[in-house]
Design an enzyme around this catalytic site. Structure first.
Site, PDB file in Angstrom:
ATOM      1  N   GLY A 182     -11.478  -4.723   3.720  1.00 14.25           N
ATOM      2  CA  GLY A 182     -12.491  -3.658   3.752  1.00 14.25           C
ATOM      3  C   GLY A 182     -13.472  -3.965   4.865  1.00 14.25           C
ATOM      4  O   GLY A 182     -13.156  -4.738   5.781  1.00 14.25           O
ATOM      5  N   ILE A 239     -16.228  -5.775   5.101  1.00 13.37           N
ATOM      6  CA  ILE A 239     -16.627  -7.175   5.322  1.00 13.37           C
ATOM      7  C   ILE A 239     -15.428  -8.003   5.790  1.00 13.37           C
ATOM      8  O   ILE A 239     -15.544  -8.840   6.692  1.00 13.37           O
ATOM      9  CB  ILE A 239     -17.255  -7.780   4.044  1.00 13.37           C
ATOM     10  CG1 ILE A 239     -18.535  -7.013   3.678  1.00 13.37           C
ATOM     11  CG2 ILE A 239     -17.569  -9.260   4.238  1.00 13.37           C
ATOM     12  CD1 ILE A 239     -19.139  -7.390   2.332  1.00 13.37           C
ATOM     13  N   ARG A 248      -4.777  -4.349  -1.274  1.00 14.58           N
ATOM     14  CA  ARG A 248      -4.143  -3.292  -2.055  1.00 14.58           C
ATOM     15  C   ARG A 248      -4.090  -1.984  -1.274  1.00 14.58           C
ATOM     16  O   ARG A 248      -3.136  -1.244  -1.358  1.00 14.58           O
ATOM     17  CB  ARG A 248      -4.914  -3.082  -3.357  1.00 14.58           C
ATOM     18  CG  ARG A 248      -4.585  -4.139  -4.403  1.00 14.58           C
ATOM     19  CD  ARG A 248      -5.668  -4.245  -5.430  1.00 14.58           C
ATOM     20  NE  ARG A 248      -5.812  -3.054  -6.246  1.00 14.58           N
ATOM     21  CZ  ARG A 248      -5.083  -2.788  -7.323  1.00 14.58           C
ATOM     22  NH1 ARG A 248      -4.155  -3.625  -7.707  1.00 14.58           N
ATOM     23  NH2 ARG A 248      -5.280  -1.694  -8.017  1.00 14.58           N
ATOM     24  N   THR A 265      -4.208   0.161   2.419  1.00 12.08           N
ATOM     25  CA  THR A 265      -3.821  -0.041   3.818  1.00 12.08           C
ATOM     26  C   THR A 265      -5.065   0.009   4.684  1.00 12.08           C
ATOM     27  O   THR A 265      -5.826   0.974   4.624  1.00 12.08           O
ATOM     28  CB  THR A 265      -2.870   1.090   4.271  1.00 12.08           C
ATOM     29  OG1 THR A 265      -1.940   1.300   3.219  1.00 12.08           O
ATOM     30  CG2 THR A 265      -2.151   0.729   5.551  1.00 12.08           C
ATOM     31  N   THR A 285     -16.294 -15.624  -0.110  1.00  8.20           N
ATOM     32  CA  THR A 285     -17.659 -15.071  -0.069  1.00  8.20           C
ATOM     33  C   THR A 285     -17.718 -13.788  -0.886  1.00  8.20           C
ATOM     34  O   THR A 285     -18.678 -13.024  -0.769  1.00  8.20           O
ATOM     35  CB  THR A 285     -18.083 -14.747   1.384  1.00  8.20           C
ATOM     36  OG1 THR A 285     -17.062 -13.936   1.981  1.00  8.20           O
ATOM     37  CG2 THR A 285     -18.300 -15.995   2.201  1.00  8.20           C
ATOM     38  N   ARG A 304     -16.349 -12.773  -4.782  1.00  6.47           N
ATOM     39  CA  ARG A 304     -16.807 -13.037  -6.144  1.00  6.47           C
ATOM     40  C   ARG A 304     -16.031 -14.236  -6.675  1.00  6.47           C
ATOM     41  O   ARG A 304     -14.805 -14.355  -6.465  1.00  6.47           O
ATOM     42  CB  ARG A 304     -16.554 -11.827  -7.051  1.00  6.47           C
ATOM     43  CG  ARG A 304     -17.529 -10.677  -6.878  1.00  6.47           C
ATOM     44  CD  ARG A 304     -18.948 -11.031  -7.343  1.00  6.47           C
ATOM     45  NE  ARG A 304     -19.874  -9.913  -7.219  1.00  6.47           N
ATOM     46  CZ  ARG A 304     -20.640  -9.659  -6.146  1.00  6.47           C
ATOM     47  NH1 ARG A 304     -20.579 -10.462  -5.091  1.00  6.47           N
ATOM     48  NH2 ARG A 304     -21.471  -8.627  -6.135  1.00  6.47           N
ATOM     49  N   GLU A 354     -21.471 -18.337 -12.283  1.00  6.69           N
ATOM     50  CA  GLU A 354     -22.728 -18.680 -11.596  1.00  6.69           C
ATOM     51  C   GLU A 354     -23.903 -18.685 -12.563  1.00  6.69           C
ATOM     52  O   GLU A 354     -23.947 -17.837 -13.452  1.00  6.69           O
ATOM     53  CB  GLU A 354     -22.981 -17.667 -10.467  1.00  6.69           C
ATOM     54  CG  GLU A 354     -21.954 -17.796  -9.365  1.00  6.69           C
ATOM     55  CD  GLU A 354     -22.111 -16.738  -8.278  1.00  6.69           C
ATOM     56  OE1 GLU A 354     -23.130 -16.009  -8.276  1.00  6.69           O
ATOM     57  OE2 GLU A 354     -21.209 -16.643  -7.443  1.00  6.69           O
ATOM     58  N   HIS A 395     -24.363 -18.564  -3.343  1.00  7.02           N
ATOM     59  CA  HIS A 395     -24.239 -17.103  -3.261  1.00  7.02           C
ATOM     60  C   HIS A 395     -25.301 -16.513  -2.320  1.00  7.02           C
ATOM     61  O   HIS A 395     -26.193 -15.777  -2.750  1.00  7.02           O
ATOM     62  CB  HIS A 395     -24.331 -16.472  -4.663  1.00  7.02           C
ATOM     63  CG  HIS A 395     -23.729 -15.079  -4.701  1.00  7.02           C
ATOM     64  ND1 HIS A 395     -23.119 -14.551  -5.818  1.00  7.02           N
ATOM     65  CD2 HIS A 395     -23.651 -14.097  -3.762  1.00  7.02           C
ATOM     66  CE1 HIS A 395     -22.689 -13.327  -5.573  1.00  7.02           C
ATOM     67  NE2 HIS A 395     -23.003 -13.029  -4.320  1.00  7.02           N
ATOM     68  N   ILE A 396     -25.166 -16.857  -1.030  1.00  9.04           N
ATOM     69  CA  ILE A 396     -26.174 -16.428  -0.050  1.00  9.04           C
ATOM     70  C   ILE A 396     -25.573 -15.563   1.058  1.00  9.04           C
ATOM     71  O   ILE A 396     -26.140 -15.455   2.138  1.00  9.04           O
ATOM     72  CB  ILE A 396     -26.899 -17.644   0.572  1.00  9.04           C
ATOM     73  CG1 ILE A 396     -25.894 -18.652   1.178  1.00  9.04           C
ATOM     74  CG2 ILE A 396     -27.776 -18.332  -0.470  1.00  9.04           C
ATOM     75  CD1 ILE A 396     -26.551 -19.732   2.028  1.00  9.04           C
ATOM     76  N   GLY A 397     -24.420 -14.940   0.766  1.00  9.23           N
ATOM     77  CA  GLY A 397     -23.751 -14.135   1.798  1.00  9.23           C
ATOM     78  C   GLY A 397     -24.662 -13.111   2.444  1.00  9.23           C
ATOM     79  O   GLY A 397     -24.622 -12.898   3.658  1.00  9.23           O
TER      80      GLY A 397
HETATM   81  C1  DGY Z   1     -23.081  -8.198  -2.897  1.00  9.81           C
HETATM   82  O1  DGY Z   1     -23.802  -7.361  -2.377  1.00  9.81           O
HETATM   83  O2  DGY Z   1     -22.162  -7.889  -3.653  1.00  9.81           O
HETATM   84  C2  DGY Z   1     -23.351  -9.610  -2.561  1.00  9.81           C
HETATM   85  O3  DGY Z   1     -22.649 -10.484  -3.325  1.00  9.81           O
HETATM   86  C3  DGY Z   1     -24.841  -9.868  -2.640  1.00  9.81           C
HETATM   87  O4  DGY Z   1     -25.130 -11.013  -1.940  1.00  9.81           O
END
Ligand code: DGY
Length: 320
Positions: free
Chosen positions: A155, A157, A177, A179, A236, A238, A267, A285-287
């Protein structure tokens, strides 16, 4: 004037914007709102601005009451929300796609470099005062040029991460899943493969799919065993997408070389088998944790609430 509940402190001016137009209860704290407090505070609200740590389920929707019109999640992931239960009650659900793409992709690359170059353990060595000298053979990692970078879940990201990985000279593999957009695949010179092929051939496996019943433990014992012993796993997305106990076992058995994790199954608890290992990098969890991104996320959630309360279409509705 509608009643709006915002369950945690947010940066930027989202709270001011909501409070100017509506009656806002802003719990300006960083910690997750205790469940009992949330159930009590939600009663009678028309809009709820929720964090990914707030569980939005039938119990909460019942506690809120029939006037609730919108749940705006301040996250792109919405596995904390029972979307079907919301839909049943006519409650609109929104999330924050787009605004956190760059920050999360940057972090996936940071974790890739940290795990492939063993930066966490090298940094710890200096910090703990362990004697060190420059040497030809100490602290060796592996380079990325010419390696295969596999994206599970191409997707926004996943594709943004792939674009960055391309700049490091990797060959991009995509599996998911749905295309991926043909233009994006072409621009990346990527190969679309199935999950088995990606796992068996990638040197870095980076997880970017959403957490759903179908993706829970998508990367488990069999999948880890299928990876190259020199490969690194990066997550990064879940935590529950990766079976953490299986990951510990795979690392112990040398089935993969290392892992960079920003998310965990339960978490903030981290599997104790990961904590003492030098071949893993662990982040809390700092993405999306940049000043700009967090403000943009809160702002987009506020935009969604203001639109729904004004009788307009939400900006970024969850359709799933
Ligand atoms: C999200 O937006 O789903 C991220 O995990 C938050 O950092």
């Amino acid at each position: 004037m509608a009643r709006v509940l915002l369950t945690a402190r947010v940066s930027g001016d989202a709270a001011d914007r909501l409070g100017t137009e509506h009656s806002l209860v802003h719990r300006a704290e960083d910690s997750p709102m205790p469940r009992a407090d949330l159930l009590a505070a939600v009663e009678g609200v028309d809009a709820l601005v929720a964090m990914l740590v707030d569980r939005i389920d039938a119990e909460l929707l019942d506690a809120a009451g029939p006037q609730l019109r919108v749940v705006a999640n301040v996250a792109v992931g919405y596995d904390n929300i029972d979307v079907a239960a919301c839909r049943q009650r006519g409650v609109v659900v929104t999330n924050t796609p787009g605004v956190l793409t760059d920050a999360t992709a940057d972090l996936a690359i940071a974790l890739t470099l940290m795990t492939t170059r063993a930066l966490g353990s090298a940094e710890r060595r200096v910090r703990t005062g362990e004697p060190w000298r420059w040497s030809m053979t100490a602290n060796l990692g592996t380079g990325l040029r010419g390696k295969r970078f596999g994206v599970i879940g191409p997707g926004a990201i996943g594709l943004a991460t792939a674009q960055r990985a391309l700049a490091f000279g990797t060959e991009i593999l995509l599996a998911g899943r749905s295309t991926p957009d043909a233009g994006a695949v072409e621009a990346l010179g990527a190969t679309v493969v199935d999950l088995d092929e990606l796992l068996a051939t990638a040197d870095v496996v980076s997880v970017h799919c959403p957490l759903t019943p179908a993706t829970r433990h998508l990367v488990g014992a069999d999948q880890l065993r299928a990876m190259k012993p020199t490969a690194h796993l990066v997550n990064t997305a879940r935590g529950p997408i990766v079976d953490e106990a299986a990951l510990v076992a795979a690392l112990e058995a040398g089935e993969i070389a290392g892992a960079g994790l920003d998310v965990f199954e339960d978490e903030p608890r981290v599997h104790p088998g990961l904590l003492g290992r030098d071949d893993v990098v662990l982040l809390p969890h700092i993405g999306s944790a940049t000043v700009e991104t967090r403000a943009a996320m809160a702002d987009l959630a506020a935009d969604n609430v203001l639109a729904v309360l004004a009788g307009q279409d939400p900006v970024t509705p969850v359709r799933g």
